[in-house]
Motif scaffolding. Structure first.
Motif, mmCIF file in Angstrom:
data_model
loop_
_atom_site.group_PDB
_atom_site.id
_atom_site.type_symbol
_atom_site.label_atom_id
_atom_site.label_comp_id
_atom_site.label_asym_id
_atom_site.label_seq_id
_atom_site.Cartn_x
_atom_site.Cartn_y
_atom_site.Cartn_z
ATOM 1 N N HIS A 13 0.857 -1.186 0.000
ATOM 2 C CA HIS A 13 0.000 0.000 0.000
ATOM 3 C C HIS A 13 0.891 1.233 0.000
ATOM 4 O O HIS A 13 1.699 1.404 0.909
ATOM 5 C CB HIS A 13 -0.880 0.036 1.253
ATOM 6 C CG HIS A 13 -2.030 -0.938 1.210
ATOM 7 N ND1 HIS A 13 -1.947 -2.212 1.682
ATOM 8 C CD2 HIS A 13 -3.294 -0.798 0.731
ATOM 9 C CE1 HIS A 13 -3.115 -2.829 1.516
ATOM 10 N NE2 HIS A 13 -3.951 -1.993 0.938
ATOM 11 N N HIS A 134 -4.618 -1.136 -7.745
ATOM 12 C CA HIS A 134 -5.894 -0.428 -7.634
ATOM 13 C C HIS A 134 -5.780 0.731 -6.658
ATOM 14 O O HIS A 134 -4.798 0.864 -5.932
ATOM 15 C CB HIS A 134 -7.029 -1.388 -7.266
ATOM 16 C CG HIS A 134 -6.871 -2.036 -5.931
ATOM 17 N ND1 HIS A 134 -6.461 -3.353 -5.782
ATOM 18 C CD2 HIS A 134 -7.056 -1.571 -4.676
ATOM 19 C CE1 HIS A 134 -6.424 -3.658 -4.495
ATOM 20 N NE2 HIS A 134 -6.773 -2.587 -3.796
ATOM 21 N N GLU A 136 -7.631 3.057 -3.641
ATOM 22 C CA GLU A 136 -8.647 2.981 -2.584
ATOM 23 C C GLU A 136 -8.394 4.078 -1.564
ATOM 24 O O GLU A 136 -7.447 4.850 -1.682
ATOM 25 C CB GLU A 136 -8.609 1.591 -1.924
ATOM 26 C CG GLU A 136 -7.272 1.260 -1.287
ATOM 27 C CD GLU A 136 -7.156 -0.212 -0.859
ATOM 28 O OE1 GLU A 136 -7.829 -1.074 -1.469
ATOM 29 O OE2 GLU A 136 -6.383 -0.487 0.068
ATOM 30 N N GLU A 162 -2.775 0.334 -4.086
ATOM 31 C CA GLU A 162 -2.374 -1.010 -3.661
ATOM 32 C C GLU A 162 -1.778 -1.763 -4.839
ATOM 33 O O GLU A 162 -2.435 -1.963 -5.860
ATOM 34 C CB GLU A 162 -3.561 -1.783 -3.062
ATOM 35 C CG GLU A 162 -3.127 -3.155 -2.557
ATOM 36 C CD GLU A 162 -4.188 -3.882 -1.738
ATOM 37 O OE1 GLU A 162 -5.090 -3.225 -1.196
ATOM 38 O OE2 GLU A 162 -4.085 -5.126 -1.656
HETATM 39 MN MN MN Z 1 -6.011 -2.586 0.487
#
Ligand code: MN
Ligand code: ZN
Length: 487
Positions: A13, A134, A136, A162
């Protein structure tokens, strides 16, 4: 006992370097007074609506381009449902089946491995395949005290990218190299500060063991709370041994999540792991799917020169050795420093500057608080110092002394050389007089030089240096001796 094959996948992350949060206009700031950077949206209050942060999407697409991923023409946002105080709306907005980037890979190069492992790399030139990247939102930060827990929502809603690798990593050393290389690329692209100590790069490790000969992967065990490169390496080593011993005892491992305790150097069970379907992902009705075509076209020209490209260029354009080029290109700021030094004076050989940056500058920076960006010796000043050596005005040893002085107290090379009285005497007339005196006083040595004795020649140079109190230019002295004795 059977031999086991270790399979590792990493989920990283990375906090993006945007000014505002993912779905609201609150600023992203590190170290502000708790709960001062919030609004109804990032507090998760009912009825508050999310608005997409375009900058975060651009940075994620750029990351995908740097890593050779593909961005699907349409992407969307989904709700990942779970219950935890750091996420009061009880779902995290993330991306499930249509993420911003798919495929791609992270190249592992020799210098990215831990120092002690660089001599025994199992798969040189390996590229670790990526599954997806992705975007988030981050959750709030809980701090557990003795009898209570506090929550800071300043972090809630920070854009998080991520990066998920395939289970394509074979050892703790490869995981280390993967993170090193990934960090460098994120910093090169200016998409994340990627500082693990500050928590803006966080890593979860999935690790499984299977007996040799078995194709199906073993039980996936996830390690959480890894906040340094060395923790990742040690946790994988520990977990490999723990699982090997368990399997050898005949135990059956089950899919689970474990916490790494960095002080005790061991992992402990947190929970047996839920599967993706436990989160009940569903498309977020507050956010419509996004067409990416124009964003992709906009970001394509923004792809910077990548670390491996810079390495190649330093070798071909500046004549750096492969090792030197690797060190210089390993950090964007260091590479920029080096190139500024090279550009400052094109007469100073770039290869010599590489030596100075790697041996002297990095050496002195290692013992100081300053990183390269706060280095008190500017690239132009270093170049000017090396120019004095190249012109034969000072010796290499003198230059090192001048450099230490420049680093400690500032000042230009020229000023310090003058103050220290380092200027070499290159005035041939003065040097000729000195040499003639020494020759006249040592006829036996003159005879030796004539007989082809190089040591005697060096002896004369030494004497002339002494007579000039070390200020004579040794190269000019040698020339004079040779001319006067051998004609
Ligand atoms: Mn995550
Ligand atoms: Zn907000």
């Amino acid at each position: 006992m059977p031999k086991y094959i270790v399979t590792i996948g990493l989920e990283v992350h990375a906090q993006l370097t945007t000014q505002s949060k993912m779905f609201c206009a609150c600023p992203v700031e590190f170290g502000a007074e708790p709960n001062t950077l919030t609004c109804p949206t990032c507090l998760g209050l009912p009825g508050a609506l999310p608005v997409l942060n375009e900058g975060a999407i651009e940075k994620t697409i750029l990351t995908g381009m740097m890593l050779g991923c593909v961005t699907p023409p349409i992407v969307k946002w989904d709700r990942k449902n779970y219950f935890y105080p750091d996420m009061p709306k009880n779902y995290q907005i993330t991306q499930f089946d249509l993420p911003l980037c798919v495929g791609g890979g992270v190249p592992l190069y020799d210098l990215a491995y831990p120092k002690d492992a660089q001599k025994s790399i199992a798969s040189p030139g390996k590229v670790v395949k990526l599954t997806r990247i992705h975007l988030e939102e981050d959750v709030a930060k809980s701090t557990h005290h003795d009898k209570f827990t506090t929550i800071d929502f300043n972090r809630a809603g920070t854009p998080l990218m991520e990066i998920v690798s395939d289970p394509d990593i074979d050892s703790a050393e490869e995981a280390f190299a993967y993170l090193t290389s990934l960090r460098q690329i994120l910093i090169y692209g200016g998409v994340s500060d990627a500082d693990m100590e500050k928590g803006n790069l966080r890593c979860d490790v999935n690790i499984s063991l299977r007996p040799e000969g078995q194709t199906e992967l073993g039980a996936k065990i996830e390690l959480k709370n890894l906040n340094s490169m060395s923790a990742v390496r040690r946790a994988i080593k520990y977990e490999t041994e723990r699982q090997t011993e368990a399997l050898n005892r005949g135990e059956k491992l089950i899919q689970s999540t474990r916490r790494w305790d960095d002080d005790r150097g061991e992992t402990t069970l947190m929970r047996t792991k839920e599967d993706a379907h436990d989160y009940r992902y569903l498309p977020d009705p507050d956010l419509i799917p996004l067409r990416t075509e124009s964003l992709v076209a906009r970001m394509r020209p923004q792809v910077p020169e990548l670390p491996h490209e810079k390495r190649d260029r330093f070798e071909s354009d500046y004549g750096c050795s492969a090792y030197d080029a690797g060190v210089l290109a390993s950090e964007k700021a260091l590479a920029a420093y080096y190139e500024a030094a090279v550009a400052a004076d094109t007469k100073v050989p770039a290869k010599k500057l590489a030596n100075w940056v790697i041996n002297d500058l990095l050496g002195i920076l290692k013992d100081s608080e300053d990183g390269i960006t706060a280095c008190p010796v500017k690239p132009e000043a270093l170049s000017a110092l090396v120019a004095f050596v190249e012109d034969g005005k000072i010796s290499n040893n003198q230059a090192k002394e001048v450099f230490a002085e420049m680093f400690a107290n500032g000042g230009s090379a020229g000023e310090i050389i003058k103050a220290k009285g380092f200027e070499q005497v290159s005035d041939t007339g003065a040097l000729e007089a000195i040499v003639e005196q020494i020759l006249a006083a040592n006829p036996d040595k003159v005879a030796e030089v004539k007989g082809g004795n190089d040591k005697a020649m060096n002896w004369f140079t030494g004497q002339a240096m002494k007579a000039s109190q070390g200020k004579a230019n040794p190269k000019i002295v040698t020339d004079i001796v040779r001319k006067k004795v051998l004609g």
